[in-house]
Scaffold this motif. Structure first.
Motif, short mmCIF file in Angstrom:
data_model
loop_
_atom_site.label_atom_id
_atom_site.label_comp_id
_atom_site.label_asym_id
_atom_site.label_seq_id
_atom_site.Cartn_x
_atom_site.Cartn_y
_atom_site.Cartn_z
N ARG A 6 0.87 -1.18 0.00
CA ARG A 6 0.00 0.00 0.00
C ARG A 6 0.91 1.22 0.00
NH1 ARG A 6 -2.60 4.34 0.31
NH2 ARG A 6 -3.41 5.16 2.27
N GLY A 9 -0.75 8.06 -0.76
CA GLY A 9 -0.82 9.21 -1.66
C GLY A 9 0.10 10.31 -1.15
N SER A 10 0.30 10.33 0.17
CA SER A 10 1.21 11.31 0.77
C SER A 10 2.63 11.15 0.23
CB SER A 10 1.20 11.14 2.29
OG SER A 10 1.38 9.77 2.62
N GLY A 43 -2.95 5.48 -3.08
CA GLY A 43 -3.94 6.51 -2.76
C GLY A 43 -3.73 7.73 -3.64
N GLY A 45 -3.76 10.97 -2.51
CA GLY A 45 -3.10 12.07 -1.80
C GLY A 45 -3.79 13.42 -1.93
N ASP A 66 -16.29 11.00 -2.91
CA ASP A 66 -15.40 9.84 -2.85
C ASP A 66 -15.10 9.28 -4.23
OD1 ASP A 66 -15.03 9.90 -0.15
OD2 ASP A 66 -16.45 8.31 0.32
N LEU A 114 -11.66 1.55 -4.27
CA LEU A 114 -12.67 0.60 -4.76
C LEU A 114 -14.08 1.16 -4.70
CD1 LEU A 114 -12.07 -3.03 -3.47
CD2 LEU A 114 -12.04 -2.19 -5.81
N ARG A 115 -14.46 1.58 -3.51
CA ARG A 115 -15.85 2.01 -3.30
C ARG A 115 -15.89 3.22 -2.39
NH1 ARG A 115 -16.36 -3.49 -2.73
NH2 ARG A 115 -16.04 -3.38 -0.48
N MET A 118 -14.84 4.20 1.95
CA MET A 118 -13.74 3.47 2.57
C MET A 118 -12.42 4.17 2.25
SD MET A 118 -14.22 0.00 0.34
CE MET A 118 -12.74 -0.87 0.74
N THR A 120 -8.10 3.67 1.14
CA THR A 120 -7.24 2.74 0.41
C THR A 120 -6.57 1.75 1.36
OG1 THR A 120 -5.93 4.76 0.15
CG2 THR A 120 -6.71 3.75 -1.83
N HIS A 181 -5.87 12.03 11.01
CA HIS A 181 -5.67 10.97 10.05
C HIS A 181 -4.86 9.88 10.76
CE1 HIS A 181 -5.25 9.32 6.06
NE2 HIS A 181 -4.02 9.00 6.39
P1 UTP Z 1 -6.79 7.57 1.45
O1 UTP Z 1 -6.77 8.55 2.55
O2 UTP Z 1 -7.01 6.16 1.76
O3 UTP Z 1 -5.50 7.66 0.55
O4 UTP Z 1 -7.93 7.94 0.39
P2 UTP Z 1 -4.07 8.37 0.55
O5 UTP Z 1 -4.13 9.54 -0.34
O6 UTP Z 1 -3.10 7.33 0.18
O7 UTP Z 1 -3.78 8.87 2.01
P3 UTP Z 1 -2.43 8.85 2.86
O8 UTP Z 1 -1.25 9.00 1.98
O9 UTP Z 1 -2.46 7.55 3.57
O10 UTP Z 1 -2.60 10.03 3.76
C1 UTP Z 1 -8.34 9.25 0.12
C2 UTP Z 1 -9.84 9.36 0.09
O11 UTP Z 1 -10.37 8.73 -1.09
C3 UTP Z 1 -11.65 8.18 -0.83
C4 UTP Z 1 -11.95 8.52 0.62
O12 UTP Z 1 -12.60 9.76 0.65
C5 UTP Z 1 -10.55 8.63 1.20
O13 UTP Z 1 -10.54 9.37 2.39
N1 UTP Z 1 -11.66 6.72 -1.11
C6 UTP Z 1 -10.49 6.03 -1.27
C7 UTP Z 1 -12.87 6.06 -1.18
O14 UTP Z 1 -13.93 6.62 -1.00
N2 UTP Z 1 -12.86 4.71 -1.45
C8 UTP Z 1 -11.73 4.01 -1.63
O15 UTP Z 1 -11.81 2.79 -1.88
C9 UTP Z 1 -10.50 4.69 -1.53
#
Ligand code: UTP
Length: 224
Positions: A6, A9-10, A43, A45, A66, A114-115, A118, A120, A181
């Motif tokens: 995993r 996005g950060s 993700g 980010g 989302d 995915l949905r 939720m 990532t 977070h």
């Molecule tokens: P994340 O917060 O999981 O990803 O998803 P990230 O960018 O990798 O975060 P870091 O790096 O851990 O900080 C971002 C947003 O995307 C939507 C949600 O709103 C989630 O908060 N998302 C992501 C979904 O709705 N469904 C998914 O399956 C994935």
């Protein structure tokens, strides 16, 4: 081994970082060469959060917000995928079945969200459980799991090794410090605990940490 990676996005997307994306492609290629199978979940980010805000400002509800975040995460998955396999690898899995299928055909699948509703992290946990993964590695923007949120508490200490039960207790404690977070999404932690999937949280800004974790070197936080 079957591995889920995993990538936060950060790490690759805040802002989008072509060099970092390519470094991950190298690391992934090396892991595949060693004969491991892998599902990668990325993700979206900061860009994902920006599009969430745009959808919100346009008056859309959370599920629609989302959806755009999911689309953005898939673009990053697509960049990694196409860098590895060219145009033929342009299609990003949008379900666990498709991810499983790609894993069977190519030994690797790169996916985003995915949905709606939720994170990532939860996608990665579900994927790990779907393929009965031996290990899940989370490459994030911190050195591992800390006793407290290190951004707010300078006295927080990094934990080298912990049980899923310890993690659940820690997440429960942190839950009350509003809206932060969390290092691992509690829903993902619940799935991983239930399936007892060995989890390692590492600092993703050094992609070599992923290789170190895979080799069993002491890096980040091991949760088991
Ligand atoms: P994340 O917060 O999981 O990803 O998803 P990230 O960018 O990798 O975060 P870091 O790096 O851990 O900080 C971002 C947003 O995307 C939507 C949600 O709103 C989630 O908060 N998302 C992501 C979904 O709705 N469904 C998914 O399956 C994935």
């Amino acid at each position: 081994m079957r591995i889920v990676l995993r990538i936060g996005g950060s790490v690759i997307a805040s802002p989008p970082d072509p060099k970092m994306l390519n470094r991950y492609v190298e690391v992934i290629t090396q892991i595949l060469r060693e004969g491991h199978g892998m599902i990668i979940v990325v993700g979206g980010g900061r860009p994902a959060r920006e599009f969430i805000q745009i959808a919100k400002d346009m008056g859309m509800e959370e599920p629609e917000q989302d959806e755009v975040a999911i689309s953005i995460s898939r673009v990053f998955a697509q960049l990694i995928s196409m860098k590895m396999g060219g145009h033929e690898w342009k299609d990003v899995p949008t379900s666990l079945e498709e991810a499983r299928d790609a894993l069977r055909r190519r030994g690797v699948a790169v996916m985003g969200g995915l949905r709606p509703g939720m994170t990532t992290d939860a996608v990665a946990a579900l994927a790990a459980s779907e393929i009965d993964a031996d290990l899940i590695i989370k490459a994030t923007d911190q050195d591992g799991v800390y006793t407290k949120d290190p951004e707010k508490h300078p006295e927080a200490e990094k934990i080298d090794e912990m049980s899923f039960e310890d993690l659940a207790a820690l997440l429960e404690r942190e839950r009350h410090t509003a809206g932060i977070h969390q290092i691992i999404d509690p829903e993902a932690a619940r799935i991983l605990r239930e399936r007892r999937i060995r989890t390692i949280v590492v600092n993703g800004f050094n992609p070599e940490n992923v290789l170190a974790a895979l080799r069993g070197e002491k890096v980040g936080t091991l949760i088991h």
